[in-house]
Write a protein that holds these residues in place. Structure first.
Motif, PDB file in Angstrom:
ATOM      1  N   UNK A 135       0.870  -1.170   0.000  1.00 33.39           N
ATOM      2  CA  UNK A 135       0.000   0.000   0.000  1.00 33.39           C
ATOM      3  C   UNK A 135       0.914   1.229   0.000  1.00 33.39           C
ATOM      4  N   UNK A 136       0.699   2.142  -0.917  1.00 34.18           N
ATOM      5  CA  UNK A 136       1.582   3.299  -1.058  1.00 34.18           C
ATOM      6  C   UNK A 136       1.445   4.251   0.129  1.00 34.18           C
ATOM      7  N   UNK A 137       2.455   5.096   0.306  1.00 36.39           N
ATOM      8  CA  UNK A 137       2.426   6.092   1.375  1.00 36.39           C
ATOM      9  C   UNK A 137       1.250   7.040   1.168  1.00 36.39           C
ATOM     10  N   UNK A 138       0.988   7.393  -0.077  1.00 34.04           N
ATOM     11  CA  UNK A 138      -0.147   8.267  -0.378  1.00 34.04           C
ATOM     12  C   UNK A 138      -1.455   7.616   0.062  1.00 34.04           C
ATOM     13  N   UNK A 139      -1.627   6.335  -0.266  1.00 32.62           N
ATOM     14  CA  UNK A 139      -2.841   5.627   0.131  1.00 32.62           C
ATOM     15  C   UNK A 139      -2.922   5.459   1.650  1.00 32.62           C
ATOM     16  N   UNK A 140      -1.791   5.183   2.290  1.00 34.10           N
ATOM     17  CA  UNK A 140      -1.781   5.067   3.746  1.00 34.10           C
ATOM     18  C   UNK A 140      -2.174   6.392   4.401  1.00 34.10           C
ATOM     19  N   UNK A 141      -1.702   7.492   3.826  1.00 24.36           N
ATOM     20  CA  UNK A 141      -2.057   8.813   4.352  1.00 24.36           C
ATOM     21  C   UNK A 141      -3.567   9.031   4.272  1.00 24.36           C
ATOM     22  N   UNK A 142      -4.159   8.588   3.183  1.00 21.22           N
ATOM     23  CA  UNK A 142      -5.612   8.701   3.036  1.00 21.22           C
ATOM     24  C   UNK A 142      -6.332   7.784   4.026  1.00 21.22           C
ATOM     25  N   UNK A 143      -5.850   6.564   4.153  1.00 23.09           N
ATOM     26  CA  UNK A 143      -6.491   5.595   5.039  1.00 23.09           C
ATOM     27  C   UNK A 143      -6.441   6.069   6.490  1.00 23.09           C
TER      28      UNK A 143
ATOM     29  N   UNK B 246       1.323  12.681   4.468  1.00 20.93           N
ATOM     30  CA  UNK B 246       2.300  11.697   3.986  1.00 20.93           C
ATOM     31  C   UNK B 246       3.565  11.729   4.842  1.00 20.93           C
ATOM     32  N   UNK B 247       3.985  12.918   5.271  1.00 24.16           N
ATOM     33  CA  UNK B 247       5.174  13.010   6.126  1.00 24.16           C
ATOM     34  C   UNK B 247       4.967  12.319   7.466  1.00 24.16           C
ATOM     35  N   UNK B 248       3.763  12.400   8.003  1.00 25.15           N
ATOM     36  CA  UNK B 248       3.463  11.704   9.259  1.00 25.15           C
ATOM     37  C   UNK B 248       3.563  10.200   9.062  1.00 25.15           C
ATOM     38  N   UNK B 249       3.053   9.708   7.941  1.00 27.93           N
ATOM     39  CA  UNK B 249       3.119   8.268   7.647  1.00 27.93           C
ATOM     40  C   UNK B 249       4.582   7.844   7.496  1.00 27.93           C
ATOM     41  N   UNK B 250       5.379   8.649   6.798  1.00 36.45           N
ATOM     42  CA  UNK B 250       6.799   8.325   6.631  1.00 36.45           C
ATOM     43  C   UNK B 250       7.501   8.275   7.983  1.00 36.45           C
TER      44      UNK B 250
END
Length: 178
Positions: A133-141, A146-150
């Motif tokens: 699952x991409x970082x972009x998709x994880x950020x949405x989920x 995106x920086x928080x997910x990273x």
């Protein structure tokens, strides 16, 4: 398949378009549910409930481009609900005892390492590294930047390295062992 086009058709009431969308995303729905729930029956229940809710609420989706992340968010919420309900019950079938050696030691070691991590770290690492699952998709989920997910991924990896270092008897420094 043009996903936004299919989503718009499904929003207008086309059942076949909705079925096409579910068929296209059922594997990733299962993979996401498996990161939260251990039993296949629970994963199937979460997927079924998610499909029903998505069908009922598809008209509320504002941007068809985000269908996948919207759907996965519903799956995660359903899995969390089932997980909370299952916490109250202990099933002897939940204990993962490998019945054969065909699974391989590496997979077993990876599963054991992931089990030692906090739930959120484990889920995030599985979604990103195992389910792609991409970082972009994880950020949405997760409804985070995106920086928080990273940052969360980096911290989860560091936590895993720390735990692995304790298990293996060496310390990690700057990504390498002593």
């Amino acid at each position: 398949m043009d996903v936004p086009k299919e989503v718009r058709r499904a929003q207008r009431g086309n059942v076949q378009a909705f079925e096409n969308l579910i068929q296209a995303h059922k594997v990733v729905m299962y993979q996401v549910s498996k990161t939260i729930l251990t039993r296949d029956a629970d994963c199937r229940d979460a997927m079924q409930e998610s499909i029903l809710k998505a069908f009922e609420k598809i008209k509320t989706l504002r941007d068809p481009i985000f269908f996948k992340t919207w759907l996965l968010r519903i799956v995660i919420n359903e899995c969390n609900l089932i997980h909370r309900q299952n916490k109250k019950v202990t099933d002897l079938g939940d204990f993962n005892v490998p019945s054969t050696y065909e699974d391989g030691y590496e997979r077993i070691e990876l599963e054991q390492l992931l089990e030692t991590l906090p739930r959120e770290d484990r889920r995030l690492l599985e979604l990103y590294h195992i389910n792609d699952i991409s970082i972009k998709d994880l950020a949405e989920i997760y409804q985070k930047s995106e920086n928080t997910i990273k940052t969360r991924l980096r911290r989860a990896r560091e936590n895993a390295r720390h735990i692995l270092g304790k298990q293996e008897g060496y310390a990690w420094k700057n990504g390498s062992s002593n």
